[in-house]
Scaffold this active site. Structure first.
Site, PDB file in Angstrom:
ATOM      1  N   ALA A 151       2.611  -2.479   3.994  1.00 42.21           N
ATOM      2  CA  ALA A 151       2.292  -1.557   5.083  1.00 42.21           C
ATOM      3  C   ALA A 151       1.787  -2.435   6.222  1.00 42.21           C
ATOM      4  O   ALA A 151       1.022  -3.374   5.973  1.00 42.21           O
ATOM      5  CB  ALA A 151       1.215  -0.584   4.648  1.00 42.21           C
ATOM      6  N   SER A 209       0.827  -1.210   0.000  1.00 43.04           N
ATOM      7  CA  SER A 209       0.000   0.000   0.000  1.00 43.04           C
ATOM      8  C   SER A 209       0.860   1.258   0.000  1.00 43.04           C
ATOM      9  O   SER A 209       1.807   1.365   0.776  1.00 43.04           O
ATOM     10  CB  SER A 209      -0.878   0.052   1.255  1.00 43.04           C
ATOM     11  OG  SER A 209      -1.707  -1.057   1.316  1.00 43.04           O
ATOM     12  N   ASN A 251       0.865   2.380  11.183  1.00 42.59           N
ATOM     13  CA  ASN A 251       0.086   2.773  12.369  1.00 42.59           C
ATOM     14  C   ASN A 251       0.497   1.885  13.529  1.00 42.59           C
ATOM     15  O   ASN A 251       1.015   0.789  13.311  1.00 42.59           O
ATOM     16  CB  ASN A 251      -1.418   2.564  12.099  1.00 42.59           C
ATOM     17  CG  ASN A 251      -1.726   1.134  11.674  1.00 42.59           C
ATOM     18  OD1 ASN A 251      -1.591   0.788  10.496  1.00 42.59           O
ATOM     19  ND2 ASN A 251      -2.099   0.293  12.612  1.00 42.59           N
ATOM     20  N   MET A 307      -1.659  -8.147   6.514  1.00 43.80           N
ATOM     21  CA  MET A 307      -2.619  -9.049   5.869  1.00 43.80           C
ATOM     22  C   MET A 307      -2.079  -9.658   4.583  1.00 43.80           C
ATOM     23  O   MET A 307      -2.843 -10.022   3.692  1.00 43.80           O
ATOM     24  CB  MET A 307      -3.916  -8.277   5.584  1.00 43.80           C
ATOM     25  CG  MET A 307      -4.512  -7.582   6.807  1.00 43.80           C
ATOM     26  SD  MET A 307      -5.911  -6.538   6.359  1.00 43.80           S
ATOM     27  CE  MET A 307      -6.146  -5.600   7.890  1.00 43.80           C
ATOM     28  N   SER A 308      -0.754  -9.730   4.470  1.00 40.80           N
ATOM     29  CA  SER A 308      -0.167 -10.285   3.232  1.00 40.80           C
ATOM     30  C   SER A 308       1.182 -10.912   3.562  1.00 40.80           C
ATOM     31  O   SER A 308       1.443 -11.279   4.700  1.00 40.80           O
ATOM     32  CB  SER A 308       0.032  -9.141   2.215  1.00 40.80           C
ATOM     33  OG  SER A 308       0.987  -8.210   2.708  1.00 40.80           O
ATOM     34  N   TYR A 324      -7.999 -11.757   1.712  1.00 46.37           N
ATOM     35  CA  TYR A 324      -9.283 -11.218   2.197  1.00 46.37           C
ATOM     36  C   TYR A 324     -10.191 -10.720   1.085  1.00 46.37           C
ATOM     37  O   TYR A 324     -11.367 -10.430   1.302  1.00 46.37           O
ATOM     38  CB  TYR A 324      -9.067 -10.112   3.248  1.00 46.37           C
ATOM     39  CG  TYR A 324      -8.350  -8.875   2.744  1.00 46.37           C
ATOM     40  CD1 TYR A 324      -8.953  -7.978   1.872  1.00 46.37           C
ATOM     41  CD2 TYR A 324      -7.051  -8.597   3.156  1.00 46.37           C
ATOM     42  CE1 TYR A 324      -8.291  -6.856   1.416  1.00 46.37           C
ATOM     43  CE2 TYR A 324      -6.380  -7.476   2.711  1.00 46.37           C
ATOM     44  CZ  TYR A 324      -7.005  -6.613   1.840  1.00 46.37           C
ATOM     45  OH  TYR A 324      -6.334  -5.512   1.380  1.00 46.37           O
ATOM     46  N   GLU A 325      -9.646 -10.609  -0.139  1.00 50.09           N
ATOM     47  CA  GLU A 325     -10.503 -10.190  -1.248  1.00 50.09           C
ATOM     48  C   GLU A 325     -11.423 -11.328  -1.684  1.00 50.09           C
ATOM     49  O   GLU A 325     -12.318 -11.126  -2.495  1.00 50.09           O
ATOM     50  CB  GLU A 325      -9.632  -9.723  -2.426  1.00 50.09           C
ATOM     51  CG  GLU A 325      -8.897  -8.435  -2.119  1.00 50.09           C
ATOM     52  CD  GLU A 325      -7.920  -8.035  -3.217  1.00 50.09           C
ATOM     53  OE1 GLU A 325      -8.379  -7.538  -4.254  1.00 50.09           O
ATOM     54  OE2 GLU A 325      -6.702  -8.236  -3.034  1.00 50.09           O
ATOM     55  N   HIS A 342      -4.847 -10.036  -2.310  1.00 50.10           N
ATOM     56  CA  HIS A 342      -4.954 -10.413  -0.895  1.00 50.10           C
ATOM     57  C   HIS A 342      -5.976 -11.536  -0.703  1.00 50.10           C
ATOM     58  O   HIS A 342      -7.004 -11.569  -1.375  1.00 50.10           O
ATOM     59  CB  HIS A 342      -5.401  -9.217  -0.050  1.00 50.10           C
ATOM     60  CG  HIS A 342      -4.493  -8.026  -0.125  1.00 50.10           C
ATOM     61  ND1 HIS A 342      -4.576  -7.091  -1.125  1.00 50.10           N
ATOM     62  CD2 HIS A 342      -3.473  -7.625   0.680  1.00 50.10           C
ATOM     63  CE1 HIS A 342      -3.651  -6.164  -0.931  1.00 50.10           C
ATOM     64  NE2 HIS A 342      -2.963  -6.469   0.143  1.00 50.10           N
ATOM     65  N   HIS A 396      -8.331   2.651   6.952  1.00 47.90           N
ATOM     66  CA  HIS A 396      -7.497   2.432   5.767  1.00 47.90           C
ATOM     67  C   HIS A 396      -6.899   3.759   5.298  1.00 47.90           C
ATOM     68  O   HIS A 396      -5.765   3.814   4.827  1.00 47.90           O
ATOM     69  CB  HIS A 396      -8.316   1.776   4.653  1.00 47.90           C
ATOM     70  CG  HIS A 396      -7.518   1.426   3.429  1.00 47.90           C
ATOM     71  ND1 HIS A 396      -6.411   0.599   3.470  1.00 47.90           N
ATOM     72  CD2 HIS A 396      -7.641   1.810   2.130  1.00 47.90           C
ATOM     73  CE1 HIS A 396      -5.900   0.486   2.253  1.00 47.90           C
ATOM     74  NE2 HIS A 396      -6.618   1.213   1.426  1.00 47.90           N
ATOM     75  N   HIS A 440      -4.140   0.017  -4.793  1.00 43.80           N
ATOM     76  CA  HIS A 440      -3.389  -1.028  -5.495  1.00 43.80           C
ATOM     77  C   HIS A 440      -3.837  -1.022  -6.960  1.00 43.80           C
ATOM     78  O   HIS A 440      -5.015  -1.169  -7.252  1.00 43.80           O
ATOM     79  CB  HIS A 440      -3.679  -2.414  -4.889  1.00 43.80           C
ATOM     80  CG  HIS A 440      -3.042  -2.646  -3.559  1.00 43.80           C
ATOM     81  ND1 HIS A 440      -1.975  -3.485  -3.386  1.00 43.80           N
ATOM     82  CD2 HIS A 440      -3.324  -2.142  -2.342  1.00 43.80           C
ATOM     83  CE1 HIS A 440      -1.630  -3.489  -2.094  1.00 43.80           C
ATOM     84  NE2 HIS A 440      -2.443  -2.680  -1.447  1.00 43.80           N
TER      85      HIS A 440
HETATM   86  N1  HPA Z   1      -3.132  -4.568  11.183  1.00 44.43           N
HETATM   87  C1  HPA Z   1      -3.104  -5.390  10.103  1.00 44.43           C
HETATM   88  N2  HPA Z   1      -2.719  -4.991   8.903  1.00 44.43           N
HETATM   89  C2  HPA Z   1      -2.333  -3.717   8.756  1.00 44.43           C
HETATM   90  C3  HPA Z   1      -2.346  -2.811   9.835  1.00 44.43           C
HETATM   91  C4  HPA Z   1      -2.760  -3.263  11.102  1.00 44.43           C
HETATM   92  O1  HPA Z   1      -2.791  -2.519  12.103  1.00 44.43           O
HETATM   93  N3  HPA Z   1      -1.892  -1.619   9.336  1.00 44.43           N
HETATM   94  C5  HPA Z   1      -1.627  -1.807   8.021  1.00 44.43           C
HETATM   95  N4  HPA Z   1      -1.897  -3.074   7.657  1.00 44.43           N
END
Ligand code: HPA
Length: 272
Positions: free
Chosen positions: A114, A31, A234, A210-211, A86-87, A84, A246, A62
């Protein structure tokens, strides 16, 4: 179609567009990093939508295409936008792009993402030295693809020590602070609960996303050398008072992107 058939199909479709170009490094952009692909000397781009049977990336931020070209003198294939789990794709489809890039010749997989920081704060970078994939299904479940590797692959050094040394040296010579740690992959798309983040910390994770781990595993299975860097976007849930969005992730990765790009390009240039 079986995974192998789907892969062969995508391979034929990509190969005939490539005019003999063979990448050495496969780079997956996380990202906020997509712009890096626009900054290289591209010889060819292929939209995922042009490849029949290829999973399409649907996430905001993306783009969804392969960019072929050179970084310094190193031939690369860049995924501008990843796929991903989750998609809604099967785990096999999620990692198909990695196998495809291996099949067209890539020997190194360079992963970026990210992530949520457990040990590190927003804007910091973390060299991935190992990962925890226990919370996702293994991408190697199903018939073993013997073309790539063995049924029961070793995972004791997923992230290659020599590549890590190159990345460390690049960071040092460019005066970029580089932390190191363990990445844990969750399925997403929801961010974690504070209790989950506490659990992940106890289990030894330094960043959560998540990847990446699933991609690293199939690449390792296929004999590729793998390396990865997380950009902490974050603090993970519960470590700050703010709810996560997001938009915040995109904003922080955009802000870190110039330095991140410098680190990635510098490291790849040293992977001749
Ligand atoms: N958790 C999971 N995936 C992420 C996060 C998070 O806090 N930030 C960016 N991708």
């Amino acid at each position: 179609m079986t995974t192998q058939e789907k892969l062969n199909h995508c391979y034929q479709s990509v190969k005939e567009k490539l005019d003999g170009f063979v990448p050495r490094v496969a780079l997956i952009l996380g990202s906020g990093l997509g712009a890096l692909a626009d900054e290289i000397d591209a010889v060819k781009t292929i939209d995922y939508s042009e490849i029949e049977g290829f999973p399409q990336s649907t996430v905001q931020g993306h783009k969804g295409r392969f960019v072929f070209g050179k970084i310094d003198d190193v031939p690369v294939v860049i995924m501008q936008g990843r796929v991903h789990f989750y998609e809604g794709y099967s785990m096999q489809d999620t990692v198909l792009p990695v196998r495809l890039m291996r099949k067209i010749g890539a020997e190194i997989l360079f992963l970026t993402n990210a992530a949520g920081g457990i040990s590190f704060g927003a804007g910091e970078f973390m060299l991935i030295t190992d990962h925890i994939s226990t919370f996702i299904e293994s991408p190697l479940i199903g018939a073993n693809l013997d073309e790539f590797g063995v049924r029961f692959p070793d995972m004791s050094e997923i992230y290659n020590k020599e590549l890590n040394a190159i990345i460390r040296a690049t960071a040092e010579s460019s005066n970029i602070k580089l932390n190191e740690g363990v990445y844990v992959q969750t399925t997403g798309p929801n961010f974690e609960s504070p209790a989950e983040v506490k659990m992940l910390r106890t289990l030894g994770a330094d960043a959560v996303g998540m990847s990446t781990a699933c991609e690293a595993m199939v690449a390792n299975h296929a004999g590729m050398k793998v390396c990865g860097i997380s950009c902490v976007a974050n603090l993970a849930a519960g470590l700050s008072n703010n709810p996560l969005t997001h938009a915040e992730v995109m904003e922080a990765s955009d802000a870190a992107a110039p330095v991140f790009k410098k680190l990635i390009k510098g490291a790849i240039a040293a992977m001749k």
